[in-house]
Design a protein around this motif. Structure first.
Motif, PDB file in Angstrom:
ATOM      1  N   TYR A   1       0.825  -1.205   0.000  1.00  0.00           N
ATOM      2  CA  TYR A   1       0.000   0.000   0.000  1.00  0.00           C
ATOM      3  C   TYR A   1       0.862   1.258   0.000  1.00  0.00           C
ATOM      4  CZ  TYR A   1      -4.939   1.173   0.054  1.00  0.00           C
ATOM      5  OH  TYR A   1      -6.204   1.572  -0.318  1.00  0.00           O
ATOM      6  N   GLU A   2       1.654   1.373  -1.061  1.00  0.00           N
ATOM      7  CA  GLU A   2       2.522   2.536  -1.239  1.00  0.00           C
ATOM      8  C   GLU A   2       2.229   3.181  -2.586  1.00  0.00           C
ATOM      9  OE1 GLU A   2       6.290   1.023   1.445  1.00  0.00           O
ATOM     10  OE2 GLU A   2       6.451   0.889  -0.727  1.00  0.00           O
ATOM     11  N   PHE A   3       2.383   4.500  -2.651  1.00  0.00           N
ATOM     12  CA  PHE A   3       1.965   5.248  -3.825  1.00  0.00           C
ATOM     13  C   PHE A   3       3.015   6.290  -4.196  1.00  0.00           C
ATOM     14  CE2 PHE A   3      -1.689   3.854  -1.407  1.00  0.00           C
ATOM     15  CZ  PHE A   3      -2.516   3.281  -2.373  1.00  0.00           C
ATOM     16  N   THR A   4       3.087   6.593  -5.487  1.00  0.00           N
ATOM     17  CA  THR A   4       3.935   7.699  -5.929  1.00  0.00           C
ATOM     18  C   THR A   4       3.278   9.018  -5.523  1.00  0.00           C
ATOM     19  OG1 THR A   4       2.826   7.916  -8.072  1.00  0.00           O
ATOM     20  CG2 THR A   4       4.677   6.355  -7.932  1.00  0.00           C
ATOM     21  N   ARG A   5       4.014  10.102  -5.643  1.00  0.00           N
ATOM     22  CA  ARG A   5       3.446  11.416  -5.326  1.00  0.00           C
ATOM     23  C   ARG A   5       2.282  11.736  -6.259  1.00  0.00           C
ATOM     24  NH1 ARG A   5       6.808  13.763  -1.681  1.00  0.00           N
ATOM     25  NH2 ARG A   5       8.918  12.916  -1.577  1.00  0.00           N
ATOM     26  N   GLN A   6       2.402  11.340  -7.512  1.00  0.00           N
ATOM     27  CA  GLN A   6       1.325  11.597  -8.470  1.00  0.00           C
ATOM     28  C   GLN A   6       0.073  10.795  -8.108  1.00  0.00           C
ATOM     29  OE1 GLN A   6       4.468  10.814  -9.248  1.00  0.00           O
ATOM     30  NE2 GLN A   6       5.213  12.716 -10.212  1.00  0.00           N
ATOM     31  N   GLU A   7       0.261   9.544  -7.687  1.00  0.00           N
ATOM     32  CA  GLU A   7      -0.872   8.711  -7.284  1.00  0.00           C
ATOM     33  C   GLU A   7      -1.554   9.276  -6.039  1.00  0.00           C
ATOM     34  OE1 GLU A   7       0.584   4.325  -8.894  1.00  0.00           O
ATOM     35  OE2 GLU A   7       1.287   5.074  -6.958  1.00  0.00           O
ATOM     36  N   PHE A   8      -0.761   9.745  -5.087  1.00  0.00           N
ATOM     37  CA  PHE A   8      -1.322  10.364  -3.889  1.00  0.00           C
ATOM     38  C   PHE A   8      -2.176  11.572  -4.267  1.00  0.00           C
ATOM     39  CE2 PHE A   8       0.650   8.459  -0.069  1.00  0.00           C
ATOM     40  CZ  PHE A   8      -0.325   8.767   0.857  1.00  0.00           C
ATOM     41  N   SER A   9      -1.641  12.389  -5.158  1.00  0.00           N
ATOM     42  CA  SER A   9      -2.365  13.590  -5.590  1.00  0.00           C
ATOM     43  C   SER A   9      -3.693  13.224  -6.255  1.00  0.00           C
ATOM     44  CB  SER A   9      -1.488  14.392  -6.556  1.00  0.00           C
ATOM     45  OG  SER A   9      -2.152  15.547  -6.996  1.00  0.00           O
ATOM     46  N   TYR A  10      -3.669  12.184  -7.100  1.00  0.00           N
ATOM     47  CA  TYR A  10      -4.885  11.755  -7.789  1.00  0.00           C
ATOM     48  C   TYR A  10      -5.920  11.240  -6.795  1.00  0.00           C
ATOM     49  CZ  TYR A  10      -7.985   8.946 -10.711  1.00  0.00           C
ATOM     50  OH  TYR A  10      -9.093   8.392 -11.299  1.00  0.00           O
ATOM     51  N   ARG A  11      -5.479  10.453  -5.800  1.00  0.00           N
ATOM     52  CA  ARG A  11      -6.402   9.911  -4.804  1.00  0.00           C
ATOM     53  C   ARG A  11      -7.038  11.033  -3.987  1.00  0.00           C
ATOM     54  NH1 ARG A  11      -3.329   6.772  -1.047  1.00  0.00           N
ATOM     55  NH2 ARG A  11      -5.184   5.619  -0.411  1.00  0.00           N
ATOM     56  N   ILE A  12      -6.255  12.056  -3.691  1.00  0.00           N
ATOM     57  CA  ILE A  12      -6.787  13.184  -2.922  1.00  0.00           C
ATOM     58  C   ILE A  12      -7.799  13.976  -3.747  1.00  0.00           C
ATOM     59  CG2 ILE A  12      -6.130  15.452  -1.991  1.00  0.00           C
ATOM     60  CD1 ILE A  12      -3.656  14.043  -0.804  1.00  0.00           C
ATOM     61  N   THR A  13      -7.534  14.119  -5.030  1.00  0.00           N
ATOM     62  CA  THR A  13      -8.491  14.810  -5.906  1.00  0.00           C
ATOM     63  C   THR A  13      -9.832  14.088  -5.896  1.00  0.00           C
ATOM     64  OG1 THR A  13      -6.721  15.629  -7.336  1.00  0.00           O
ATOM     65  CG2 THR A  13      -8.950  15.596  -8.257  1.00  0.00           C
ATOM     66  N   ARG A  14      -9.803  12.762  -5.988  1.00  0.00           N
ATOM     67  CA  ARG A  14     -11.041  11.966  -5.939  1.00  0.00           C
ATOM     68  C   ARG A  14     -11.727  12.105  -4.583  1.00  0.00           C
ATOM     69  NH1 ARG A  14     -10.454   5.889  -7.709  1.00  0.00           N
ATOM     70  NH2 ARG A  14      -8.901   5.987  -6.057  1.00  0.00           N
ATOM     71  N   LEU A  15     -10.939  12.112  -3.504  1.00  0.00           N
ATOM     72  CA  LEU A  15     -11.497  12.256  -2.164  1.00  0.00           C
ATOM     73  C   LEU A  15     -12.235  13.584  -2.014  1.00  0.00           C
ATOM     74  CD1 LEU A  15     -11.793  11.614   0.884  1.00  0.00           C
ATOM     75  CD2 LEU A  15      -9.458  12.446   1.196  1.00  0.00           C
ATOM     76  N   LEU A  16     -11.618  14.647  -2.497  1.00  0.00           N
ATOM     77  CA  LEU A  16     -12.223  15.979  -2.362  1.00  0.00           C
ATOM     78  C   LEU A  16     -13.567  16.074  -3.080  1.00  0.00           C
ATOM     79  CD1 LEU A  16      -9.035  18.198  -2.806  1.00  0.00           C
ATOM     80  CD2 LEU A  16     -10.454  18.028  -0.751  1.00  0.00           C
ATOM     81  N   LYS A  17     -13.695  15.371  -4.199  1.00  0.00           N
ATOM     82  CA  LYS A  17     -14.945  15.426  -4.964  1.00  0.00           C
ATOM     83  C   LYS A  17     -16.110  14.788  -4.204  1.00  0.00           C
ATOM     84  CE  LYS A  17     -12.880  15.527  -9.592  1.00  0.00           C
ATOM     85  NZ  LYS A  17     -12.689  14.793 -10.878  1.00  0.00           N
ATOM     86  N   GLY A  18     -15.791  13.867  -3.294  1.00  0.00           N
ATOM     87  CA  GLY A  18     -16.856  13.166  -2.582  1.00  0.00           C
ATOM     88  C   GLY A  18     -17.213  13.745  -1.240  1.00  0.00           C
ATOM     89  N   LEU A  19     -16.520  14.805  -0.815  1.00  0.00           N
ATOM     90  CA  LEU A  19     -16.773  15.355   0.517  1.00  0.00           C
ATOM     91  C   LEU A  19     -18.021  16.229   0.541  1.00  0.00           C
ATOM     92  CD1 LEU A  19     -13.210  16.336   1.819  1.00  0.00           C
ATOM     93  CD2 LEU A  19     -14.581  14.328   2.407  1.00  0.00           C
ATOM     94  N   VAL A  20     -18.758  16.106   1.650  1.00  0.00           N
ATOM     95  CA  VAL A  20     -19.943  16.939   1.874  1.00  0.00           C
ATOM     96  C   VAL A  20     -19.879  17.463   3.308  1.00  0.00           C
ATOM     97  CG1 VAL A  20     -21.381  15.702   0.209  1.00  0.00           C
ATOM     98  CG2 VAL A  20     -21.296  14.923   2.590  1.00  0.00           C
TER      99      VAL A  20
END
Length: 301
Positions: free
Chosen positions: A161-180
């Motif tokens: 469960y390790e990610f590149t910096r680009q992968e981390f950034s992409y996962r955070i972008t997806r997370l932000l879209k789902g926040l309410v």
């Protein structure tokens, strides 16, 4: 409306069931109220003694990186996954004795098999937050698991469960879209740290680490608290601007923290239990115990 909550906060357990059993007995005997348990990654066993011995016998040496590749990607994986699942089953069953609410964010050493096992078998009792959130007691707990990549000589990740910096950034972008629910207090739970610098003048130790993407996430979601682990040495409680940063220290070495949430007032109490003398798990990780006075030496960027 927020409730008063007492959080038992753990990180980097690394399958140390002896430490967890001692903690559960301590909580029960002292009648400490625990409303919820928060685990900031690396719950499962990573250094089963018999697997380490098998690796040493087969390779005539003990290389930390070599052992990691052997258990995550090599011939030792099947036995390793079995040991991880046995350890998390024992740990979760112990922790459920003191609270029926557990929030867990995966760590980099937790295999995908373990994460799936927890989802399949404890989904109703464990809130696994990894790119999502749960609202409990009027607080929004937002989670993102894993860590930045640790590479082998070929530049490939070692742990599951390790990610590149680009992968981390992409996962955070997806997370932000789902926040309410922007208007309720938020608590961020990750395994990786935000971007930081550490400077110990007396010991002449200086280094940087962490994820710039997590720092960006903090800027955007404005949590009241960020709970993390990963760097065993950097157990810390530090208020920086509007965020209280908390690393409870490694439970593998008997460190934990109690956090009281009361509206906008938060109190953090660090605790350390005496390890068992013959606890090989604690001994293996003893070289990574928390350094002193981290609050004045670490700066979150």
């Amino acid at each position: 409306m927020t409730k008063n909550l007492r959080l038992l906060t753990l990180a980097d357990i690394h399958g140390n069931i002896k430490a967890v059993k001692r903690l559960v007995r301590k909580v029960k005997s002292s009648e400490i109220q625990v409303d919820m348990i928060v685990i900031a990654g690396d719950i499962s066993q990573t250094v089963p003694l018999y697997l380490m011995l098998l690796y040493i016998l087969g390779n005539q040496s003990l290389s930390r990186r070599g052992y990691s590749k052997w258990v995550y990607k090599g011939k030792g994986r099947k036995r390793f996954v079995k040991e991880q699942i046995i350890s998390v089953e024992a740990i979760v069953s112990q922790l459920l004795q003191i609270s029926d609410k557990i929030i867990y964010t995966p760590g980099n050493t937790d295999t995908k098999d373990v994460i799936k096992y927890l989802k399949d078998n404890y989904g109703s009792q464990m809130h696994i937050i990894d790119g999502n959130f749960e609202t409990i007691g009027g607080y929004q707990f937002i989670g993102l698991g894993g860590s930045l990549i640790h590479v082998d000589k070929e530049g490939q990740p070692i742990c599951d469960y390790e990610f590149t910096r680009q992968e981390f950034s992409y996962r955070i972008t997806r997370l932000l879209k789902g926040l309410v629910d922007k208007h309720i207090p938020r608590i961020l739970v990750t395994h990786e740290l935000p971007s930081f610098s550490y400077n110990d003048i007396n010991r002449k130790v200086s280094f940087q680490g962490g994820s710039q993407s997590i720092s960006m996430l903090i800027t955007k979601i404005k949590p009241i608290m960020h709970i993390f682990g990963h760097y065993h040495e950097l157990a810390v409680k530090k208020q920086a601007q509007e965020v209280l940063y908390v690393n409870p220290g490694p439970m593998a070495c008997y460190y934990y923290a109690l956090i009281t949430l009361n509206g906008k007032k938060h109190r953090v109490y660090f605790r350390k239990m005496k390890p068992y003398i013959l606890d090989t798990n604690s001994l293996i990780y003893s070289y990574r115990t928390p350094m002193n006075d981290n609050e004045n030496k670490i700066r979150f960027l």
